[in-house]
Scaffold this motif. Structure first.
Motif, PDB file in Angstrom:
ATOM      1  N   ASP A  73     -18.922 -28.688 -33.719  1.00  0.00           N
ATOM      2  CA  ASP A  73     -17.641 -27.977 -33.620  1.00  0.00           C
ATOM      3  C   ASP A  73     -17.238 -27.375 -34.960  1.00  0.00           C
ATOM      4  O   ASP A  73     -16.778 -26.235 -35.019  1.00  0.00           O
ATOM      5  CB  ASP A  73     -16.548 -28.922 -33.115  1.00  0.00           C
ATOM      6  N   GLU A  74     -17.398 -28.136 -36.034  1.00  0.00           N
ATOM      7  CA  GLU A  74     -17.061 -27.628 -37.362  1.00  0.00           C
ATOM      8  C   GLU A  74     -17.934 -26.422 -37.720  1.00  0.00           C
ATOM      9  O   GLU A  74     -17.445 -25.417 -38.231  1.00  0.00           O
ATOM     10  CB  GLU A  74     -17.243 -28.723 -38.415  1.00  0.00           C
ATOM     11  N   ALA A  75     -19.225 -26.527 -37.442  1.00  0.00           N
ATOM     12  CA  ALA A  75     -20.134 -25.425 -37.753  1.00  0.00           C
ATOM     13  C   ALA A  75     -19.789 -24.193 -36.917  1.00  0.00           C
ATOM     14  O   ALA A  75     -19.769 -23.066 -37.437  1.00  0.00           O
ATOM     15  CB  ALA A  75     -21.580 -25.850 -37.500  1.00  0.00           C
ATOM     16  N   ARG A  76     -19.501 -24.394 -35.627  1.00  0.00           N
ATOM     17  CA  ARG A  76     -19.156 -23.273 -34.746  1.00  0.00           C
ATOM     18  C   ARG A  76     -17.886 -22.589 -35.239  1.00  0.00           C
ATOM     19  O   ARG A  76     -17.836 -21.362 -35.345  1.00  0.00           O
ATOM     20  CB  ARG A  76     -18.971 -23.764 -33.316  1.00  0.00           C
ATOM     21  N   GLU A  77     -16.852 -23.375 -35.532  1.00  0.00           N
ATOM     22  CA  GLU A  77     -15.583 -22.802 -35.995  1.00  0.00           C
ATOM     23  C   GLU A  77     -15.773 -22.057 -37.311  1.00  0.00           C
ATOM     24  O   GLU A  77     -15.222 -20.970 -37.493  1.00  0.00           O
ATOM     25  CB  GLU A  77     -14.542 -23.903 -36.153  1.00  0.00           C
ATOM     26  N   TYR A  78     -16.554 -22.632 -38.213  1.00  0.00           N
ATOM     27  CA  TYR A  78     -16.775 -21.986 -39.506  1.00  0.00           C
ATOM     28  C   TYR A  78     -17.526 -20.671 -39.320  1.00  0.00           C
ATOM     29  O   TYR A  78     -17.171 -19.662 -39.914  1.00  0.00           O
ATOM     30  CB  TYR A  78     -17.546 -22.918 -40.443  1.00  0.00           C
ATOM     31  N   GLU A  79     -18.567 -20.691 -38.477  1.00  0.00           N
ATOM     32  CA  GLU A  79     -19.334 -19.473 -38.245  1.00  0.00           C
ATOM     33  C   GLU A  79     -18.479 -18.386 -37.603  1.00  0.00           C
ATOM     34  O   GLU A  79     -18.543 -17.227 -37.985  1.00  0.00           O
ATOM     35  CB  GLU A  79     -20.549 -19.763 -37.359  1.00  0.00           C
ATOM     36  N   LEU A  80     -17.657 -18.764 -36.622  1.00  0.00           N
ATOM     37  CA  LEU A  80     -16.819 -17.780 -35.943  1.00  0.00           C
ATOM     38  C   LEU A  80     -15.718 -17.249 -36.847  1.00  0.00           C
ATOM     39  O   LEU A  80     -15.358 -16.073 -36.775  1.00  0.00           O
ATOM     40  CB  LEU A  80     -16.234 -18.372 -34.664  1.00  0.00           C
ATOM     41  N   SER A  81     -15.166 -18.103 -37.702  1.00  0.00           N
ATOM     42  CA  SER A  81     -14.080 -17.660 -38.577  1.00  0.00           C
ATOM     43  C   SER A  81     -14.593 -16.801 -39.732  1.00  0.00           C
ATOM     44  O   SER A  81     -13.850 -16.000 -40.282  1.00  0.00           O
ATOM     45  CB  SER A  81     -13.302 -18.855 -39.128  1.00  0.00           C
ATOM     46  N   HIS A  82     -15.854 -16.944 -40.090  1.00  0.00           N
ATOM     47  CA  HIS A  82     -16.418 -16.175 -41.199  1.00  0.00           C
ATOM     48  C   HIS A  82     -17.377 -15.094 -40.730  1.00  0.00           C
ATOM     49  O   HIS A  82     -18.130 -14.541 -41.519  1.00  0.00           O
ATOM     50  CB  HIS A  82     -17.132 -17.104 -42.189  1.00  0.00           C
ATOM     51  N   LYS A  83     -17.356 -14.809 -39.460  1.00  0.00           N
ATOM     52  CA  LYS A  83     -18.251 -13.790 -38.906  1.00  0.00           C
ATOM     53  C   LYS A  83     -17.730 -12.424 -39.297  1.00  0.00           C
ATOM     54  O   LYS A  83     -16.554 -12.140 -39.213  1.00  0.00           O
ATOM     55  CB  LYS A  83     -18.306 -13.921 -37.382  1.00  0.00           C
TER      56      LYS A  83
END
Length: 165
Positions: A73-83
């Motif tokens: 979840d942390e990785a997904r949120e980070y990837e989506l927020s920094h995309k």
């Protein structure tokens, strides 16, 4: 009940995760090739599922190599927020790591199975190092004459030794 983790403490591992060179990590690429060969991405899954499977492999490998404990979840949120606005290139695909091989390289190139597979699937067999083209026809040259003497039969060998004694 545990104390929630400090959001600031997660930023450094997530930044490390985002900048980790999965594309150039041979161990990761070999593991990914094994997972793909096992059928994880068969039947052409939708892009969201494919991205989730690849993310899971990256998070698992990153945690194992670095000793961090980031979650999916942390990785997904980070990837989506920094995309970024542009589509992110797929840097974890074995095909993305297959580099054209130039014949004038001094050092022999060793390809991973995933790189070899990607070159074959792309029809670039000419870029595979040490790949020889074997003709699909018979040899047109006349057969050579035998230079070895005819082998003697056992009874002929015995008769020669009996006569010598």
């Amino acid at each position: 009940m545990s104390i929630p983790a400090d959001p600031e403490a997660l930023v450094a591992p997530l930044e490390l995760y985002a900048s980790y060179p999965f594309t150039f990590d041979d161990d990761y690429q070999n593991g990914l090739a094994t997972i793909i060969a096992g059928g994880a991405l068969d039947n052409d899954p939708p892009e969201e599922i494919r991205d989730e499977i690849l993310r899971r492999t990256r998070v698992f490998y990153f945690n194992r190599v670095t000793g961090n404990a980031i979650t999916m979840d942390e990785a997904r949120e980070y990837e989506l927020s920094h995309k970024t606005d542009g589509a992110r290139p797929d840097t974890t695909s074995p095909a993305a790591t297959a580099e054209p091989i130039s014949p004038d390289d001094a050092e022999p190139v060793v390809l991973s199975f995933a790189q070899l597979q990607a070159l074959i699937e792309a029809g670039k067999e000419d870029q595979i190092p040490n790949n020889k083209v074997i003709p699909d026809d018979l040899n047109d040259a006349a057969p050579s004459a035998s230079a070895a003497p005819v082998r003697r039969k056992p009874w002929e060998v015995d008769s020669d030794t009996n006569q010598a004694t």
